[in-house]
Design a protein around this motif. Structure first.
Motif, PDB file in Angstrom:
ATOM      1  N   GLU A   1       0.852  -1.191   0.000  1.00 26.28           N
ATOM      2  CA  GLU A   1       0.000   0.000   0.000  1.00 26.28           C
ATOM      3  C   GLU A   1       0.885   1.238   0.000  1.00 26.28           C
ATOM      4  OE1 GLU A   1      -3.586   2.060   2.674  1.00 26.28           O
ATOM      5  OE2 GLU A   1      -2.919   0.006   3.071  1.00 26.28           O
ATOM      6  N   ASN A   2       0.513   2.213  -0.841  1.00 27.07           N
ATOM      7  CA  ASN A   2       1.235   3.490  -0.909  1.00 27.07           C
ATOM      8  C   ASN A   2       2.735   3.298  -1.137  1.00 27.07           C
ATOM      9  OD1 ASN A   2      -1.172   4.897  -0.429  1.00 27.07           O
ATOM     10  ND2 ASN A   2      -0.883   4.791   1.794  1.00 27.07           N
ATOM     11  N   LYS A   3       3.066   2.368  -2.061  1.00 26.84           N
ATOM     12  CA  LYS A   3       4.455   2.113  -2.434  1.00 26.84           C
ATOM     13  C   LYS A   3       5.298   1.671  -1.249  1.00 26.84           C
ATOM     14  CE  LYS A   3       4.449   5.371  -6.309  1.00 26.84           C
ATOM     15  NZ  LYS A   3       5.118   6.523  -6.946  1.00 26.84           N
ATOM     16  N   LYS A   4       4.658   0.949  -0.299  1.00 23.29           N
ATOM     17  CA  LYS A   4       5.374   0.421   0.857  1.00 23.29           C
ATOM     18  C   LYS A   4       4.950  -1.019   1.113  1.00 23.29           C
ATOM     19  CE  LYS A   4       6.572   4.581   3.455  1.00 23.29           C
ATOM     20  NZ  LYS A   4       6.498   5.246   4.772  1.00 23.29           N
ATOM     21  N   ILE A   5       5.894  -1.804   1.678  1.00 20.57           N
ATOM     22  CA  ILE A   5       5.593  -3.168   2.110  1.00 20.57           C
ATOM     23  C   ILE A   5       5.061  -3.102   3.533  1.00 20.57           C
ATOM     24  CG2 ILE A   5       6.549  -5.452   2.556  1.00 20.57           C
ATOM     25  CD1 ILE A   5       8.793  -4.746   0.572  1.00 20.57           C
ATOM     26  N   HIS A   6       3.888  -3.681   3.753  1.00 14.84           N
ATOM     27  CA  HIS A   6       3.315  -3.754   5.089  1.00 14.84           C
ATOM     28  C   HIS A   6       3.561  -5.161   5.622  1.00 14.84           C
ATOM     29  CE1 HIS A   6       0.328  -0.155   4.657  1.00 14.84           C
ATOM     30  NE2 HIS A   6       1.547   0.113   4.210  1.00 14.84           N
ATOM     31  N   LEU A   7       4.522  -5.293   6.524  1.00 14.95           N
ATOM     32  CA  LEU A   7       4.835  -6.580   7.143  1.00 14.95           C
ATOM     33  C   LEU A   7       4.126  -6.635   8.494  1.00 14.95           C
ATOM     34  CD1 LEU A   7       6.401  -9.246   7.271  1.00 14.95           C
ATOM     35  CD2 LEU A   7       8.354  -7.970   8.207  1.00 14.95           C
ATOM     36  N   ASP A   8       3.056  -7.437   8.584  1.00 14.09           N
ATOM     37  CA  ASP A   8       2.257  -7.547   9.802  1.00 14.09           C
ATOM     38  C   ASP A   8       2.734  -8.729  10.626  1.00 14.09           C
ATOM     39  OD1 ASP A   8       0.812  -5.383   9.011  1.00 14.09           O
ATOM     40  OD2 ASP A   8      -0.939  -6.517   8.326  1.00 14.09           O
ATOM     41  N   ILE A   9       2.997  -8.489  11.906  1.00 20.20           N
ATOM     42  CA  ILE A   9       3.364  -9.541  12.864  1.00 20.20           C
ATOM     43  C   ILE A   9       2.157  -9.754  13.771  1.00 20.20           C
ATOM     44  CG2 ILE A   9       4.904 -10.192  14.746  1.00 20.20           C
ATOM     45  CD1 ILE A   9       6.031  -7.611  12.201  1.00 20.20           C
ATOM     46  N   VAL A  10       1.485 -10.883  13.597  1.00 23.99           N
ATOM     47  CA  VAL A  10       0.224 -11.160  14.297  1.00 23.99           C
ATOM     48  C   VAL A  10       0.450 -12.308  15.271  1.00 23.99           C
ATOM     49  CG1 VAL A  10      -2.228 -11.686  14.020  1.00 23.99           C
ATOM     50  CG2 VAL A  10      -0.990 -10.484  12.191  1.00 23.99           C
ATOM     51  N   ASP A  11       0.112 -12.108  16.557  1.00 28.22           N
ATOM     52  CA  ASP A  11       0.240 -13.193  17.537  1.00 28.22           C
ATOM     53  C   ASP A  11      -1.098 -13.434  18.222  1.00 28.22           C
ATOM     54  OD1 ASP A  11      -0.084 -11.700  20.091  1.00 28.22           O
ATOM     55  OD2 ASP A  11       1.801 -10.739  19.532  1.00 28.22           O
ATOM     56  N   ASN A  12      -1.212 -14.581  18.878  1.00 25.63           N
ATOM     57  CA  ASN A  12      -2.448 -14.947  19.581  1.00 25.63           C
ATOM     58  C   ASN A  12      -2.297 -14.815  21.087  1.00 25.63           C
ATOM     59  OD1 ASN A  12      -0.711 -17.035  20.002  1.00 25.63           O
ATOM     60  ND2 ASN A  12      -2.191 -18.691  19.611  1.00 25.63           N
ATOM     61  N   GLY A  13      -1.436 -13.871  21.498  1.00 16.67           N
ATOM     62  CA  GLY A  13      -1.243 -13.651  22.930  1.00 16.67           C
ATOM     63  C   GLY A  13      -2.422 -12.940  23.571  1.00 16.67           C
ATOM     64  N   LYS A  14      -2.268 -12.641  24.846  1.00 19.02           N
ATOM     65  CA  LYS A  14      -3.365 -12.036  25.604  1.00 19.02           C
ATOM     66  C   LYS A  14      -3.522 -10.535  25.355  1.00 19.02           C
ATOM     67  CE  LYS A  14      -0.435 -11.593  29.705  1.00 19.02           C
ATOM     68  NZ  LYS A  14      -0.290 -11.966  31.111  1.00 19.02           N
ATOM     69  N   GLY A  15      -2.666  -9.969  24.536  1.00 19.05           N
ATOM     70  CA  GLY A  15      -2.825  -8.580  24.139  1.00 19.05           C
ATOM     71  C   GLY A  15      -2.297  -7.574  25.141  1.00 19.05           C
ATOM     72  N   ILE A  16      -2.461  -6.328  24.784  1.00 16.76           N
ATOM     73  CA  ILE A  16      -1.996  -5.204  25.610  1.00 16.76           C
ATOM     74  C   ILE A  16      -3.206  -4.520  26.219  1.00 16.76           C
ATOM     75  CG2 ILE A  16      -0.687  -3.034  25.605  1.00 16.76           C
ATOM     76  CD1 ILE A  16       0.676  -4.035  23.019  1.00 16.76           C
ATOM     77  N   PRO A  17      -3.238  -4.295  27.537  1.00 12.97           N
ATOM     78  CA  PRO A  17      -4.374  -3.588  28.139  1.00 12.97           C
ATOM     79  C   PRO A  17      -4.593  -2.226  27.474  1.00 12.97           C
ATOM     80  CG  PRO A  17      -2.978  -4.545  29.833  1.00 12.97           C
ATOM     81  CD  PRO A  17      -2.249  -4.727  28.529  1.00 12.97           C
TER      82      PRO A  17
END
Length: 496
Positions: free
Chosen positions: A419-435
């Motif tokens: 998108e917009n001439k950039k690589i979007h590298l998404d790091i997705v985890d199944n942890g408990k998240g951030i409050p």
């Protein structure tokens, strides 16, 4: 001279601007007052000349009529003594009996002169002692202009008085037959307009006083919030990060509202940073004191022969691990300080993004406690090339992987979008998240969360250091979303 003494010698803002505004107002009013006075004087002289010219025109008309009467058959015997250039000039006083003078009489203080068409004086008429006004009796320098049909006006200054003189031509059947000069003492403008000047001064004083009240009120209204802000800043400098400030709803000016709002945010951030600094000192003290004490004790035990054999070897291995952990903490601090001051520059080369990702995965799986983390990588990453520092990008991925593992994640997925001439590298985890309450602060240096467990983990430099590394490589690291089931960080890389 110290800063505090300079502040002590300063002028309060209210007094400073009130004085200057008042000075400007007074200067403007004085200018207007002087201008009005000059205008009254000029206008008074102009009106005096107009009145004098009107009287002179009336006298000239009377003189023309009297001459016509004298030149009629009934008065031919008397006409020879007037209007002739050979007739010597006469000075007429109230006691003198002369027919034209009886008809043409100026008011008591006026001085009238009549000249024939050759500029010879015929009559000097006044009720005053003309010996005191020799300048008036002399032939005017403008006589030629008047005999040519022009009306003249002049101001004659003498030792003790000033006179106004008007010269008009005497016309008879369209021809100039002479000139008439009428002089009168110049009016005392100040004396005659004393009431006008008094009223003008009263108006100026009233406007000045009213203007000062308005200026003082407006200056006080403007400086009061600034004074409150100054007091609040003083409280912050003394360590009170929750100073008393007026509610922004009570402040009408948009700029002041923004100023107060920004000051409140600044105070809150300072309070937070102060708390983080305190936590950092406590954390660093704990993180360094504990391994140092442990290392010292284990080495002393080995050196003193208290433990031998495999136990001694294990003590040395543990000491080495603790020393490595201390080294890592110190390196993080130094790296962060260097990146923050832009003192570290990367070795930018064209490299394969998939290779860097594989190296980071291998490295994190080599760490005890992170071997069971499953990391899936999208196949779309294989052909991508980027220009960056290999170590920096790998360090960013390692920090993100380890944060996910500490959050209880068992699976990490790497996906690619463009998108917009950039690589979007998404790091997705199944942890408990951030409050949710911690999300605004995760990229703050030394912030380690509110839970006691997190307070004991590291120095809170992982994400701030990762963001600085990304910026050093012309990339961007952002948190896309975080829920109790999933957290997504995004690394934006420029396309090559």
């Amino acid at each position: 001279m110290s800063t505090s003494s300079q502040r002590a010698n300063g002028i309060p803002l209210l007094r400073f601007w009130t004085r200057r505004y008042t000075g400007v107002l007074i200067a403007i009013l004085l200018f207007l007052g002087v201008g009005a006075g000059v205008w009254l004087k000029v206008n008074g002289e102009r009106q005096s000349f107009q009145i004098l010219q009107a009287r002179a025109e009336q006298l000239s008309a009377s003189y023309i009529r009297s001459m016509e009467v004298l030149q009629s058959p009934l008065s031919s015997s008397q006409s020879g003594s007037y209007g002739s250039s050979s007739t010597p000039a006469t000075t007429v006083t109230p006691a003198t009996i002369a027919t034209p003078a009886e008809i043409v009489r100026p008011i008591a203080q006026d001085f009238m002169q009549l000249f024939d068409e050759k500029g010879q004086v015929l009559v000097n008429f006044s009720s005053l002692d003309l010996s005191l006004f020799e300048t008036l009796v002399e032939t005017p320098s403008t006589i030629e202009d008047v005999l040519n049909g022009k009306t003249t006006k002049e101001k004659i200054k003498m030792k003790k008085s000033t006179w106004l003189r008007v010269g008009i031509p005497l016309h008879d059947r369209g021809e100039v037959m002479g000139a008439l000069y009428l002089s009168t003492p110049a009016p005392e403008i100040l004396v005659e307009n004393i009431e006008t000047y008094g009223l003008l001064l009263l108006i100026i004083f009233g406007i000045g006083f009213g203007g000062w009240l308005v200026i003082y009120h407006l200056s006080r209204k403007l400086t009061l919030p600034l004074h409150q802000l100054t007091e609040a800043a003083k409280q912050v400098s003394e360590g009170n990060y929750a100073p008393s400030l007026p509610a922004t709803t009570n402040v009408k000016e948009a700029e002041l509202q923004q100023l107060f709002s920004s000051f409140e945010v600044m105070s809150s951030r300072l309070q937070q940073l102060e708390q983080m600094r305190t936590d950092l000192l406590a954390g660093v003290s704990h993180e360094l004191r504990t391994p140092v004490t442990s290392i010292r004790g284990m080495i002393q035990a080995v050196q003193g022969g208290i433990v031998t054999g495999d136990t001694a070897d294990q003590f040395l291995i543990t000491s080495l691990e603790e020393a490595k952990r201390m080294q890592k903490m110190v390196e993080d601090l130094l790296d962060f300080a260097s990146l923050e001051s832009s003192a570290v520059h990367g070795d930018f080369i064209l490299l394969s993004l998939s290779e860097v990702v594989e190296e980071a995965i291998q490295q994190v799986h080599a760490i005890e406690g992170f071997k069971d983390i499953e990391i899936d990588v999208s196949s779309a990453i294989k052909p991508l090339k980027i220009v960056a520092d290999r170590g920096h990008i790998k360090q960013i991925l390692l920090n993100l992987f380890m944060n996910s593992a500490r959050a209880g994640a068992t699976t990490i997925m790497l996906s690619i979008t463009f998108e917009n001439k950039k690589i979007h590298l998404d790091i997705v985890d199944n942890g408990k998240g951030i409050p949710e309450q911690e999300i605004p602060y995760i990229f703050e240096r030394y912030y380690r969360g509110d839970s006691k467990k997190k307070m004991k983990q590291g120095l809170g430099l992982g994400l701030p250091l990762s963001r600085l590394l990304a910026e050093a490589n012309h990339c961007e690291l952002v948190l896309v979303s975080s829920t109790p089931q999933e957290t997504i960080f995004r690394l934006l890389l420029p396309i090559e």
